[in-house]
Design an enzyme around this catalytic site. Structure first.
Site, PDB file in Angstrom:
ATOM      1  N   GLY A  49       0.838  -1.180   0.000  1.00  0.00           N
ATOM      2  CA  GLY A  49       0.000   0.000   0.000  1.00  0.00           C
ATOM      3  C   GLY A  49       0.880   1.239   0.000  1.00  0.00           C
ATOM      4  O   GLY A  49       2.087   1.146   0.267  1.00  0.00           O
ATOM      5  N   GLN A  54       3.029   9.841   1.757  1.00  0.00           N
ATOM      6  CA  GLN A  54       4.323   9.171   1.519  1.00  0.00           C
ATOM      7  C   GLN A  54       4.997   9.638   0.231  1.00  0.00           C
ATOM      8  O   GLN A  54       6.179   9.368   0.026  1.00  0.00           O
ATOM      9  CB  GLN A  54       4.154   7.649   1.473  1.00  0.00           C
ATOM     10  CG  GLN A  54       3.732   7.061   2.821  1.00  0.00           C
ATOM     11  CD  GLN A  54       3.662   5.554   2.740  1.00  0.00           C
ATOM     12  OE1 GLN A  54       2.647   4.997   2.336  1.00  0.00           O
ATOM     13  NE2 GLN A  54       4.739   4.876   3.110  1.00  0.00           N
ATOM     14  N   CYS A 103       7.200  -0.598   6.540  1.00  0.00           N
ATOM     15  CA  CYS A 103       6.636   0.603   5.915  1.00  0.00           C
ATOM     16  C   CYS A 103       7.653   1.142   4.920  1.00  0.00           C
ATOM     17  O   CYS A 103       8.842   1.240   5.241  1.00  0.00           O
ATOM     18  CB  CYS A 103       6.352   1.651   6.994  1.00  0.00           C
ATOM     19  SG  CYS A 103       5.681   3.190   6.343  1.00  0.00           S
ATOM     20  N   LEU A 104       7.180   1.519   3.725  1.00  0.00           N
ATOM     21  CA  LEU A 104       8.096   2.050   2.707  1.00  0.00           C
ATOM     22  C   LEU A 104       8.765   3.341   3.175  1.00  0.00           C
ATOM     23  O   LEU A 104       9.829   3.704   2.677  1.00  0.00           O
ATOM     24  CB  LEU A 104       7.351   2.283   1.392  1.00  0.00           C
ATOM     25  CG  LEU A 104       6.836   1.021   0.677  1.00  0.00           C
ATOM     26  CD1 LEU A 104       5.989   1.401  -0.526  1.00  0.00           C
ATOM     27  CD2 LEU A 104       7.988   0.108   0.259  1.00  0.00           C
ATOM     28  N   HIS A 145      -3.100   0.368   8.446  1.00  0.00           N
ATOM     29  CA  HIS A 145      -1.775   0.977   8.266  1.00  0.00           C
ATOM     30  C   HIS A 145      -1.859   2.180   7.316  1.00  0.00           C
ATOM     31  O   HIS A 145      -1.303   3.249   7.606  1.00  0.00           O
ATOM     32  CB  HIS A 145      -0.808  -0.083   7.719  1.00  0.00           C
ATOM     33  CG  HIS A 145       0.585   0.402   7.465  1.00  0.00           C
ATOM     34  ND1 HIS A 145       1.674  -0.066   8.170  1.00  0.00           N
ATOM     35  CD2 HIS A 145       1.080   1.315   6.573  1.00  0.00           C
ATOM     36  CE1 HIS A 145       2.768   0.559   7.738  1.00  0.00           C
ATOM     37  NE2 HIS A 145       2.443   1.387   6.757  1.00  0.00           N
ATOM     38  N   GLU A 146      -2.571   2.009   6.195  1.00  0.00           N
ATOM     39  CA  GLU A 146      -2.632   3.096   5.197  1.00  0.00           C
ATOM     40  C   GLU A 146      -3.462   4.271   5.704  1.00  0.00           C
ATOM     41  O   GLU A 146      -3.090   5.431   5.504  1.00  0.00           O
ATOM     42  CB  GLU A 146      -3.176   2.573   3.864  1.00  0.00           C
ATOM     43  CG  GLU A 146      -2.304   1.512   3.190  1.00  0.00           C
ATOM     44  CD  GLU A 146      -0.827   1.873   3.120  1.00  0.00           C
ATOM     45  OE1 GLU A 146      -0.499   3.062   2.934  1.00  0.00           O
ATOM     46  OE2 GLU A 146       0.016   0.969   3.287  1.00  0.00           O
ATOM     47  N   HIS A 149      -1.607   6.500   7.991  1.00  0.00           N
ATOM     48  CA  HIS A 149      -0.738   7.481   7.305  1.00  0.00           C
ATOM     49  C   HIS A 149      -1.484   8.792   7.049  1.00  0.00           C
ATOM     50  O   HIS A 149      -0.888   9.868   7.076  1.00  0.00           O
ATOM     51  CB  HIS A 149      -0.258   6.929   5.961  1.00  0.00           C
ATOM     52  CG  HIS A 149       0.993   6.103   6.042  1.00  0.00           C
ATOM     53  ND1 HIS A 149       2.191   6.589   6.514  1.00  0.00           N
ATOM     54  CD2 HIS A 149       1.239   4.819   5.676  1.00  0.00           C
ATOM     55  CE1 HIS A 149       3.115   5.638   6.445  1.00  0.00           C
ATOM     56  NE2 HIS A 149       2.565   4.552   5.946  1.00  0.00           N
TER      57      HIS A 149
HETATM   58 ZN    ZN Z   1       3.542   2.773   5.646  1.00  0.00          ZN
END
Ligand code: ZN
Length: 192
Positions: A49, A54, A103-104, A145-146, A149
């Site tokens: 995701g 991000q 997480c990216l 999680h998304e 953000h």
């Molecule tokens: Zn993340």
């Protein structure tokens, strides 16, 4: 389409609550191109995701997709490409499960945390059509999680105990087998 640079831990945009997208903005070329770029960026990074903050855009948009054979998360059940705009999550029950996330925006870190086992997601798709659906288990975790953000929350904020924080390499060595066994049983029990 373009692969965008991914903002990393310490960038203030990741800590800022994102604002809602208006129907006019959603129809506009700029937001539609942003969504295309987010999909390409998520796929290029092998993410499950990606949320707009991000890539430095403080709007309530996220893209989610797990294709079979995802290299970062081979144990996650597949999720078809889903674009969520102005999402709202509610947890119909109290049940949570212990998971482990990466997480990216925090390259090379993973940690243990709890997520709600079931969530109801209300959101608009990229055409502005409303959706309401129930997601379970790891897929529910990905949605949480998304959406976190979009509220400036990172998975480390949800960790009750920071001692489980690890690099991906050490997770592979010391944590992965036990986790995959446990989480596979959860997915079999609750679905996705
Ligand atoms: Zn993340």
């Amino acid at each position: 389409m373009a692969v965008l640079p991914i903002r990393e831990l310490g960038d203030p945009v990741l800590r800022q609550p994102a604002r809602e997208v208006s129907p006019e903005e959603l129809r506009g070329a700029e937001v539609q191109r942003l969504i295309d770029d987010m999909i390409e960026t998520m796929r290029a990074a092998d993410g499950a995701g990606l949320a707009a903050p991000q890539v430095g855009v403080s709007l309530r948009i996220a893209v989610i997709e797990v294709r079979p054979g995802n290299r970062r998360y081979p144990y996650k059940p597949p999720i078809p490409l889903t674009v969520i705009v102005n999402p709202e999550l509610t947890a119909p029950g109290e049940a949570t499960f212990a998971t482990n996330e990466g997480c990216l925006s925090m390259p090379n870190l993973r940690g243990d945390l709890e997520r709600f086992e079931n969530i109801t997601a209300r959101y608009l798709d990229r055409e502005g059509k409303p959706h309401e659906e129930t997601r379970r288990g790891l897929t529910a975790g990905t949605f949480q999680h998304e959406v976190d953000h979009l509220d400036g929350i990172l998975f480390v904020d949800r960790m009750a105990d920071l001692s489980s924080l690890s690099t991906w390499e050490q997770f592979e060595r010391f944590g992965k087998d036990e986790f995959v066994e446990r989480i596979t049983a959860l997915v079999e029990r609750v679905g996705s």
